[in-house]
Design a protein around this motif. Structure first.
Motif, mmCIF file in Angstrom:
data_model
loop_
_atom_site.group_PDB
_atom_site.id
_atom_site.type_symbol
_atom_site.label_atom_id
_atom_site.label_comp_id
_atom_site.label_asym_id
_atom_site.label_seq_id
_atom_site.Cartn_x
_atom_site.Cartn_y
_atom_site.Cartn_z
ATOM 1 N N ALA A 15 0.799 -1.081 0.059
ATOM 2 C CA ALA A 15 0.150 0.015 -0.120
ATOM 3 C C ALA A 15 0.873 1.281 0.103
ATOM 4 C CB ALA A 15 -0.795 -0.012 1.112
ATOM 5 N N ALA A 16 1.766 1.198 0.714
ATOM 6 C CA ALA A 16 2.824 2.157 0.828
ATOM 7 C C ALA A 16 3.602 2.598 -0.477
ATOM 8 C CB ALA A 16 3.722 2.354 2.140
ATOM 9 N N ALA A 17 3.919 1.446 -1.093
ATOM 10 C CA ALA A 17 4.706 1.540 -2.261
ATOM 11 C C ALA A 17 3.938 2.277 -3.493
ATOM 12 C CB ALA A 17 5.250 0.197 -2.640
ATOM 13 N N ALA A 18 2.446 1.498 -3.574
ATOM 14 C CA ALA A 18 1.630 1.922 -4.520
ATOM 15 C C ALA A 18 1.310 3.572 -4.390
ATOM 16 C CB ALA A 18 0.249 0.990 -4.443
ATOM 17 N N GLN A 19 0.908 4.006 -3.086
ATOM 18 C CA GLN A 19 0.932 5.531 -2.896
ATOM 19 C C GLN A 19 1.798 6.291 -3.342
ATOM 20 O OE1 GLN A 19 1.874 7.803 -0.817
ATOM 21 N NE2 GLN A 19 0.357 9.158 -1.487
ATOM 22 N N ALA A 20 3.229 5.647 -3.062
ATOM 23 C CA ALA A 20 4.335 6.704 -3.297
ATOM 24 C C ALA A 20 4.531 6.651 -4.825
ATOM 25 C CB ALA A 20 5.506 6.098 -2.748
ATOM 26 N N LEU A 21 3.889 5.611 -5.712
ATOM 27 C CA LEU A 21 4.169 5.634 -7.035
ATOM 28 C C LEU A 21 2.994 6.368 -7.619
ATOM 29 C CD1 LEU A 21 5.914 2.014 -7.481
ATOM 30 C CD2 LEU A 21 6.880 4.271 -7.601
ATOM 31 N N GLY A 22 2.157 6.847 -7.208
ATOM 32 C CA GLY A 22 1.031 7.732 -7.529
ATOM 33 C C GLY A 22 -0.233 7.307 -7.752
ATOM 34 N N ALA A 23 -0.436 5.826 -7.005
ATOM 35 C CA ALA A 23 -1.803 5.320 -6.989
ATOM 36 C C ALA A 23 -2.792 6.174 -5.921
ATOM 37 C CB ALA A 23 -1.862 4.106 -7.003
ATOM 38 N N THR A 24 -4.034 6.020 -6.369
ATOM 39 C CA THR A 24 -4.839 6.227 -5.112
ATOM 40 C C THR A 24 -5.218 4.937 -4.560
ATOM 41 O OG1 THR A 24 -6.105 7.830 -6.119
ATOM 42 C CG2 THR A 24 -7.249 6.790 -4.569
ATOM 43 N N VAL A 25 -4.970 4.688 -3.228
ATOM 44 C CA VAL A 25 -4.788 3.344 -2.710
ATOM 45 C C VAL A 25 -5.862 3.344 -1.392
ATOM 46 C CG1 VAL A 25 -3.455 1.592 -1.482
ATOM 47 C CG2 VAL A 25 -2.309 3.258 -2.963
ATOM 48 N N THR A 26 -6.658 2.212 -1.497
ATOM 49 C CA THR A 26 -7.597 1.763 -0.492
ATOM 50 C C THR A 26 -6.974 0.408 0.130
ATOM 51 O OG1 THR A 26 -9.433 2.527 -1.460
ATOM 52 C CG2 THR A 26 -9.933 1.056 0.358
ATOM 53 N N LEU A 27 -6.679 0.620 1.432
ATOM 54 C CA LEU A 27 -6.256 -0.696 2.242
ATOM 55 C C LEU A 27 -7.280 -1.291 2.909
ATOM 56 C CD1 LEU A 27 -3.739 -2.237 3.231
ATOM 57 C CD2 LEU A 27 -3.340 -0.629 4.723
ATOM 58 N N ILE A 28 -7.631 -2.401 2.763
ATOM 59 C CA ILE A 28 -8.548 -3.360 3.481
ATOM 60 C C ILE A 28 -7.913 -4.414 4.452
ATOM 61 C CG2 ILE A 28 -10.725 -4.781 3.362
ATOM 62 C CD1 ILE A 28 -11.122 -3.695 0.523
ATOM 63 N N SER A 29 -7.637 -3.909 6.006
ATOM 64 C CA SER A 29 -7.066 -4.364 6.538
ATOM 65 C C SER A 29 -7.758 -5.350 7.722
ATOM 66 C CB SER A 29 -6.135 -3.457 7.229
ATOM 67 O OG SER A 29 -5.511 -3.883 8.459
ATOM 68 N N GLY A 30 -7.343 -6.597 7.891
ATOM 69 C CA GLY A 30 -7.642 -7.197 9.126
ATOM 70 C C GLY A 30 -7.084 -6.727 10.158
ATOM 71 N N PRO A 31 -7.226 -7.475 11.409
ATOM 72 C CA PRO A 31 -6.909 -6.684 12.730
ATOM 73 C C PRO A 31 -5.266 -6.890 12.844
ATOM 74 C CG PRO A 31 -7.885 -8.882 13.052
ATOM 75 C CD PRO A 31 -8.156 -8.383 11.694
ATOM 76 N N VAL A 32 -4.385 -5.786 12.733
ATOM 77 C CA VAL A 32 -3.038 -5.936 12.934
ATOM 78 C C VAL A 32 -2.499 -4.578 13.768
ATOM 79 C CG1 VAL A 32 -2.709 -6.920 10.658
ATOM 80 C CG2 VAL A 32 -2.745 -4.531 10.699
ATOM 81 N N ARG A 33 -1.232 -4.506 13.930
ATOM 82 C CA ARG A 33 -0.755 -3.251 14.836
ATOM 83 C C ARG A 33 0.268 -2.543 14.156
ATOM 84 N NH1 ARG A 33 0.356 -6.086 20.660
ATOM 85 N NH2 ARG A 33 -1.835 -6.571 21.193
ATOM 86 N N LEU A 34 -0.269 -1.954 13.108
ATOM 87 C CA LEU A 34 0.710 -1.154 11.997
ATOM 88 C C LEU A 34 -0.049 0.157 11.833
ATOM 89 C CD1 LEU A 34 1.175 -4.163 9.302
ATOM 90 C CD2 LEU A 34 2.922 -3.113 11.116
ATOM 91 N N ALA A 35 0.812 0.968 11.536
ATOM 92 C CA ALA A 35 0.241 2.533 11.281
ATOM 93 C C ALA A 35 -0.065 2.457 9.915
ATOM 94 C CB ALA A 35 1.274 3.437 11.436
ATOM 95 N N THR A 36 -1.181 3.162 9.488
ATOM 96 C CA THR A 36 -1.915 3.231 8.148
ATOM 97 C C THR A 36 -0.631 4.076 7.327
ATOM 98 O OG1 THR A 36 -3.982 3.414 9.012
ATOM 99 C CG2 THR A 36 -3.556 4.211 6.692
ATOM 100 N N PRO A 37 -0.198 3.698 6.238
ATOM 101 C CA PRO A 37 0.755 4.431 5.492
ATOM 102 C C PRO A 37 0.260 5.654 5.041
ATOM 103 C CG PRO A 37 0.586 2.132 4.768
ATOM 104 C CD PRO A 37 -0.567 2.435 5.667
ATOM 105 N N PRO A 38 0.829 6.925 5.152
ATOM 106 C CA PRO A 38 0.532 8.086 4.640
ATOM 107 C C PRO A 38 -0.236 8.325 3.412
ATOM 108 C CG PRO A 38 2.832 8.285 5.452
ATOM 109 C CD PRO A 38 2.406 6.765 5.514
ATOM 110 N N GLY A 39 -1.198 8.997 3.344
ATOM 111 C CA GLY A 39 -1.965 8.864 2.015
ATOM 112 C C GLY A 39 -2.824 8.125 1.574
#
Length: 413
Positions: free
Chosen positions: A227-251
């Protein structure tokens, strides 16, 4: 300016590689070699601190050019002076960039050759931070980084993982291969620009009762890196996440779910407008037929029998839908990796599949990963590309670039 004439290649690009002090300086030698291999013209400038970790002679041998180390070097000034060197560069790339150098650059200091060149040049400027994770998280460092971004600096990384000091966290210098990929992918055009990409990540939880559930070992790190890589490379990204302890990538827009049924519902809604759907989540294959409304109490019996029923197949459902997006699956296997991956590719009607070995300390809940990408060519031949073990952030960037390239090819045919 460098960005104005980028064509996705480094061939002939004049790159001034700055190296500051830190153990990550050894990676800069690899970076210099890869830049040369990509066809760039490379000249290296080192800070005094950098020379404590790696010798200028190393870079001279790799680039075939003299290495700048001092602002007041009479021999250097008699040849290509620092102003001429500043004019020569199309890109100034500093890797690694220490906390000290970032602070000096952000305040406009010109107290050594490297900082002076940065002020005297109109070239595009990028840096790859490298420092202890606690230093990287310090508000003063983040303030300095924000100031550099406002001044037009591109920030590459840092990666997360185990550090030389033994700490674990963000602060590692981005791997040289990932830096090369980023430079080749970013002309100001970004390869995923204009695309809507939906990515699933993490495990699902299938309730047994209000306090217990079935799940798996997925940490979500690979999906979040994608998700972070796709956003950095210009995409509009929707991340559908199960339960994890990770911060949402910026954007990135994040949708939280628990169960496989919830993930499918969110995926079907998001896929309606998606160009690319990447199913990196480890979705539970089965769930309890019924979930108890109250906590199941331990009785006198030695066994507790659960009846399981099959969960919906998220990625297969999306791939089979009307006007389905370009759908990419993941195969995490403990054995017969290629066989199972190719079976999923065909059976689930996927465009591509990423296969990786898990179990025995591989795959889940690690900061690095190895994978093989499989796809079917128009002439029905199966093709593959192998990616050796590397940080998940670096692997994610490579995968997104390959997936987007295949999507572009498929939709333009």
């Amino acid at each position: 300016m460098f960005a104005s004439h980028r064509t996705g290649t480094l061939l002939g690009t004049r790159i001034l590689l700055g190296v500051s002090g830190g153990i990550a300086a050894y990676k800069s030698a690899v970076l210099a070699r890869l830049l040369k291999k990509a066809g760039a013209e490379v000249r290296v400038v080192m800070t005094e601190g950098a020379q404590a970790f790696i010798q200028p002679l190393t870079f001279q041998a790799l680039t075939g050019e003299p290495v700048g180390t001092s602002l007041l070097d009479p021999e250097a000034e008699a040849g290509m002076g620092h102003i001429e060197l500043a004019r020569w560069a199309e890109l100034i790339l500093i890797a690694p960039a220490s906390a000290n150098l970032i602070a000096r650059l952000s305040r406009g200091h010109a107290d050594d050759l490297l900082t002076t060149l940065c002020l005297a040049s109109g070239a595009e400027r990028m840096l790859a931070p490298a420092m202890n994770q606690q230093m990287w998280a310090h508000p003063a460092v983040q303030e300095n980084v924000d100031r550099l971004k406002a001044q037009g600096w591109g920030i590459l990384g840092p990666d997360a993982g185990e550090q030389a000091c033994g700490d674990i966290g963000s602060g590692r210098m981005m791997e040289p291969e990932a830096i090369i990929d980023t430079l080749q992918a970013s002309p100001g055009q970004r390869p995923a620009e204009g695309l809507e990409i939906v990515i699933t990540a993490g495990p699902t939880r299938e309730a047994i009762d209000p306090v217990r559930y079935l799940t798996n070992h997925s940490s979500g790190k690979m999906g979040y890196a994608l998700a972070a890589a796709a956003q950095a490379l210009g995409a509009t990204v929707t991340l559908i996440s199960g339960p994890v302890r990770l911060a949402t990538p910026p954007g990135v827009a994040r949708v939280d779910v628990d169960s496989a049924e919830q993930m499918l519902d969110a995926a079907e809604r998001a896929a309606m407008t998606a160009d690319i759907f990447i199913a990196a989540a480890a979705v539970a294959d089965y769930r309890p037929a019924t979930a108890a409304e109250q906590k199941i109490k331990k009785g006198s019996e030695d066994e507790l029998v659960l009846r399981l029923i099959k969960n919906p197949d998220v990625v297969a459902t999306i791939a089979a839908g009307e006007n389905a997006p370009f759908t990419v699956g993941f195969a995490a296997e403990t054995e017969a990796l290629e066989h199972h991956a190719l079976d999923k590719l065909e059976r689930k009607r996927l465009m591509m599949i990423v296969a990786n070995q898990v179990g025995g300390g591989l795959g889940f809940d690690r900061d690095d990963n190895a994978a093989t990408l499989y796809w079917r060519e128009p002439e029905e031949q199966i093709r593959s590309e192998r990616f050796d073990a590397q940080p998940k952030s670096a692997l994610a960037e490579k995968l997104i670039m390959r997936i987007v390239a295949h999507y572009r090819s498929a939709t333009s045919a």
